[in-house]
Design a protein around this motif. Structure first.
Motif, PDB file in Angstrom:
ATOM      1  N   LEU A 252      -1.646   5.641   2.912  1.00  0.00           N
ATOM      2  CA  LEU A 252      -1.501   4.948   1.626  1.00  0.00           C
ATOM      3  C   LEU A 252      -2.515   5.481   0.624  1.00  0.00           C
ATOM      4  CD1 LEU A 252      -0.968   1.277   2.890  1.00  0.00           C
ATOM      5  CD2 LEU A 252       0.650   2.592   1.535  1.00  0.00           C
TER       6      LEU A 252
ATOM      7  N   ARG B  88      -6.438  -5.245   7.084  1.00  0.00           N
ATOM      8  CA  ARG B  88      -5.181  -5.077   7.828  1.00  0.00           C
ATOM      9  C   ARG B  88      -5.350  -5.540   9.270  1.00  0.00           C
ATOM     10  NH1 ARG B  88      -0.383  -2.368   7.559  1.00  0.00           N
ATOM     11  NH2 ARG B  88      -0.841  -1.678   5.450  1.00  0.00           N
TER      12      ARG B  88
ATOM     13  N   TRP C 160       6.201   3.108   7.724  1.00  0.00           N
ATOM     14  CA  TRP C 160       5.637   2.522   6.498  1.00  0.00           C
ATOM     15  C   TRP C 160       6.298   1.204   6.180  1.00  0.00           C
ATOM     16  CZ3 TRP C 160       3.521   4.434   1.504  1.00  0.00           C
ATOM     17  CH2 TRP C 160       2.552   5.423   1.702  1.00  0.00           C
ATOM     18  N   LEU C 161       7.605   1.207   6.301  1.00  0.00           N
ATOM     19  CA  LEU C 161       8.341  -0.022   5.991  1.00  0.00           C
ATOM     20  C   LEU C 161       7.967  -1.123   6.978  1.00  0.00           C
ATOM     21  CD1 LEU C 161      11.825   1.506   5.090  1.00  0.00           C
ATOM     22  CD2 LEU C 161      10.252   0.346   3.527  1.00  0.00           C
TER      23      LEU C 161
ATOM     24  N   ASN D 214       4.760  -2.719   6.008  1.00  0.00           N
ATOM     25  CA  ASN D 214       4.830  -3.598   4.835  1.00  0.00           C
ATOM     26  C   ASN D 214       4.768  -5.060   5.298  1.00  0.00           C
ATOM     27  OD1 ASN D 214       5.543  -3.693   1.850  1.00  0.00           O
ATOM     28  ND2 ASN D 214       7.128  -5.028   2.702  1.00  0.00           N
ATOM     29  N   ARG D 215       4.356  -5.967   4.405  1.00  0.00           N
ATOM     30  CA  ARG D 215       4.416  -7.393   4.702  1.00  0.00           C
ATOM     31  C   ARG D 215       5.180  -8.072   3.612  1.00  0.00           C
ATOM     32  NH1 ARG D 215       3.751  -5.575   8.711  1.00  0.00           N
ATOM     33  NH2 ARG D 215       2.101  -5.788  10.226  1.00  0.00           N
TER      34      ARG D 215
ATOM     35  N   ALA E 246       7.306  -7.195   7.057  1.00  0.00           N
ATOM     36  CA  ALA E 246       7.737  -5.934   7.653  1.00  0.00           C
ATOM     37  C   ALA E 246       9.239  -5.745   7.417  1.00  0.00           C
ATOM     38  CB  ALA E 246       7.443  -5.956   9.148  1.00  0.00           C
TER      39      ALA E 246
ATOM     40  N   ALA F  42       8.867  -2.806  -1.912  1.00  0.00           N
ATOM     41  CA  ALA F  42       8.257  -2.004  -0.854  1.00  0.00           C
ATOM     42  C   ALA F  42       8.689  -0.541  -0.971  1.00  0.00           C
ATOM     43  CB  ALA F  42       8.657  -2.563   0.510  1.00  0.00           C
TER      44      ALA F  42
END
Ligand SMILES: *Cc1c(COP(=O)(O)O)cnc(C)c1O
Length: 453
Positions: A38, A58, A416-417, A420-421, A423, A451
């Protein structure tokens, strides 16, 4: 311009290192990798301390949160790994209301004496299935176990060889039979079984005639099977209960959603099967539960089995399952409140409208021009196939549409996806990351688009 900190430095950083003991080295490493990625993709390289803080945050999130909400872009409606059936809002409200305080779970308000945990549910199951009586336990596996333990301990259970199934999570019918102390009597050949095979296997030791729904496999070609009604009739003649492990347990005909007919609980009752076990969180669209319906004399014996105490459902399940069943009782329109049936009712036009919106936003020039080297986030709408999942209609592809992102590293983008939150779970097909719009709720579109951007 500075460079990003090295992975081994971060691993031994005093703020990060303690998480190894809590989450394991692999999780810490992957959190570092995601944050470094990121950071590399940001317009401006963040300071090392900022990167370290983000990694720590995280890891703290990972440590503090148990179950996480997930957006299901896989197109599998009843995805066992993603928690199977999402619940209707009113079913969740019912659980919240009962869970918040005390309830009459086992209390009879009229007499002021102890009441039955199962009474209310029983009436609803009767009303929606037409069965004489019902009992609800933890899941369908528990239902099968309770039935075998009650009727077949130390005795024989006749099963067709082509139905000795293993379903997800290592639930193997022959093993469950063995653990319950029942003796399995296999009849027929893998591809062919006749009623006379069952008749010949009958003995004074026979406790049950068992059939299981071939939920996740098919035997095709040169085959012969015994109809459930024939099996039920044989049981009646011989005075031996017929039992069906139905698994998916549809209460309505899926043909109204353009799908092939899937055997319903009502079919099994109409055909005379004495006891039917099915799941609450498959085609029923409710909470995890195992529902047993059938003849009241047999259900009464199940209710008296002390094992029931270990398999019983809690008040939250009873509240949400009752409300889900009430939706069935309220008729077709009410069914749309069950997410599974709402997802099945989305037309391709509905999905296309939503998908066009994704493409419009993600492919807008102001978005791609600022990230020339990341213009790989180009979205297109492609035809896709959704599946019911949960072992139901495994061969039936439901026409759907997916947002497809071409990417030179599709697995990386999928990771990556997932980072994400909330997810986001995608599937990769022909080098593209696919997000099936049928299993993504319209309310989740904004979060998915954000996202992807
Ligand atoms: C899914 C399934 C089960 C197990 O159901 P759970 O509710 O997950 O315990 C048992 N039998 C069949 C045929 C199934 O499809």
């Amino acid at each position: 311009m500075h460079s990003l900190p090295a992975v081994h430095r971060l691993l031994s950083d005093p703020q990060i290192e303690p998480f190894e003991a809590l989450l394991g080295r692999a999780s810490v490493k992957s959190a570092i990798a995601v944050e470094l990625d990121l950071a590399r993709c940001a317009d401006e390289l963040p300071e090392n301390a900022v990167v370290r803080d983000r990694i720590r945050e995280r890891l703290e999130r990972q440590h503090s949160q148990g179950l996480l909400e997930v957006i299901n872009g896989t197109g599998v409606l009843l995805h066992t790994n993603l928690g199977r059936a999402p619940l209707a809002a009113s079913a969740l409200d019912a659980a919240a209301q009962i869970g918040r305080g005390y309830s009459n779970l086992e209390f009879d308000l009229e007499s002021g004496a102890r009441g039955s945990r199962y009474g209310r549910l029983t009436a609803l199951v009767q009303a929606t299935t037409g069965g004489q009586d019902a009992l609800v336990v933890n899941n369908c596996a528990a239902a099968v176990l309770l039935i075998l333990d009650t009727f077949a301990k130390g005795r024989e259970v006749i099963v067709s060889r082509n139905q000795l199934i293993e379903i997800g999570g290592g639930f193997r019918l022959p093993d469950v039979l063995e653990r319950s102390g029942a003796k399995l009597v296999e009849v027929g050949a893998t591809n062919k079984v006749y009623l006379r095979d069952f008749e010949r296997a009958l003995s004074p030791q026979t406790a049950l005639l068992l059939r299981s729904h071939a939920s996740n496999y098919r035997i095709s070609g040169f085959t012969q099977d015994v109809e459930p009604s024939e099996l039920a009739a044989l049981g009646k003649r011989a005075g031996i209960p017929s039992v069906e492990d139905l698994g998916s347990g549809a209460l309505i005909d899926l043909e109204q959603f353009g799908l092939p007919h899937e055997r319903t609980v009502l079919d099994a009752i109409r055909e005379g099967i004495d006891l039917i076990a099915f799941s609450g969180d498959k085609l029923l669209g409710g909470p995890q539960a195992g529902i047993i319906v059938g003849r009241s004399t047999l259900i009464a014996r199940l209710r008296n089995n002390p094992l029931l105490r270990a398999l019983r459902v809690d008040k939250l399940t009873i509240a949400s399952l009752s409300e889900t069943l009430r939706l069935y009782a309220a008729g077709r329109q009410a069914l749309r409140a069950i997410p599974l049936y709402r997802m099945l009712s989305h037309s391709l036009d509905d999905l296309r409208t939503r998908g066009n919106r994704y493409a419009e936003i993600l492919n807008a020039p102001e978005h791609s021009s600022g990230h020339a080297e990341h213009s790989s986030c180009h979205a297109e709408l492609v035809e896709a196939s959704s599946y019911i999942g949960g072992g139901c209609l495994p061969e039936v592809a439901i026409p759907s549409l997916a947002v497809a992102i071409a990417d030179s590293h599709p697995t990386k983008r999928a990771a990556w996806l997932r980072a994400n939150r909330p997810a986001i779970i995608s599937r990769i097909e022909a080098g593209k990351v696919l997000l099936d719009l049928r299993t993504i709720a319209p309310e989740e579109d904004a979060a998915v688009i954000a996202a992807l951007r």
